[in-house]
Design a protein around this motif. Structure first.
Motif, mmCIF file in Angstrom:
data_model
loop_
_atom_site.group_PDB
_atom_site.id
_atom_site.type_symbol
_atom_site.label_atom_id
_atom_site.label_comp_id
_atom_site.label_asym_id
_atom_site.label_seq_id
_atom_site.Cartn_x
_atom_site.Cartn_y
_atom_site.Cartn_z
ATOM 1 N N ALA A 190 -5.686 2.095 -0.701
ATOM 2 C CA ALA A 190 -5.631 2.516 0.703
ATOM 3 C C ALA A 190 -6.286 3.882 0.894
ATOM 4 O O ALA A 190 -7.093 4.074 1.812
ATOM 5 C CB ALA A 190 -4.185 2.545 1.193
ATOM 6 N N SER A 241 0.805 -1.231 0.000
ATOM 7 C CA SER A 241 0.000 0.000 0.000
ATOM 8 C C SER A 241 0.833 1.273 0.000
ATOM 9 O O SER A 241 0.317 2.344 0.280
ATOM 10 C CB SER A 241 -0.922 0.001 1.221
ATOM 11 O OG SER A 241 -0.160 -0.076 2.406
ATOM 12 N N SER A 279 -1.758 -0.473 6.774
ATOM 13 C CA SER A 279 -0.822 -0.280 5.672
ATOM 14 C C SER A 279 0.345 -1.241 5.783
ATOM 15 O O SER A 279 0.847 -1.508 6.865
ATOM 16 C CB SER A 279 -0.305 1.163 5.686
ATOM 17 O OG SER A 279 0.585 1.375 4.625
ATOM 18 N N VAL A 305 -7.563 1.692 7.965
ATOM 19 C CA VAL A 305 -6.597 1.119 7.028
ATOM 20 C C VAL A 305 -5.382 0.555 7.756
ATOM 21 O O VAL A 305 -4.801 1.202 8.620
ATOM 22 C CB VAL A 305 -6.164 2.184 6.003
ATOM 23 C CG1 VAL A 305 -5.076 1.649 5.097
ATOM 24 C CG2 VAL A 305 -7.361 2.638 5.185
#
Length: 75
Positions: A24, A15, A36, A34
């Motif tokens: 994302a 991401s 990551s 989110v």
């Protein structure tokens, strides 16, 4: 568009650039929390900064853990 993602968690691998980063940002814009992931800690930090700058939902960092898990599974 409301995808009803507020409060949902989304793990996006890779991401930190390209399509993964766009995904994302898009999911964060829809209210998702989110997670990551990326190989470069610096790029992960940059992505997290961008997400937090534009969206107030929670953002988690999972640098390199997927890569480590994948290597362990191959053994």
């Amino acid at each position: 568009m409301d995808l009803e993602l507020k409060g949902k968690k989304a793990l996006i691998t890779c991401s930190t650039w390209g399509v993964g980063k766009v995904i994302a940002l898009s999911l964060a814009a829809e209210g998702a929390e989110v997670i990551s992931n990326g190989r470069s800690q610096e790029k992960v930090n940059q992505t997290i900064w961008e997400l937090k700058e534009h969206y107030s939902n929670a953002v988690y960092i999972l640098p390199r853990q997927i890569l480590v898990l994948r290597k362990a599974m191959k053994k």
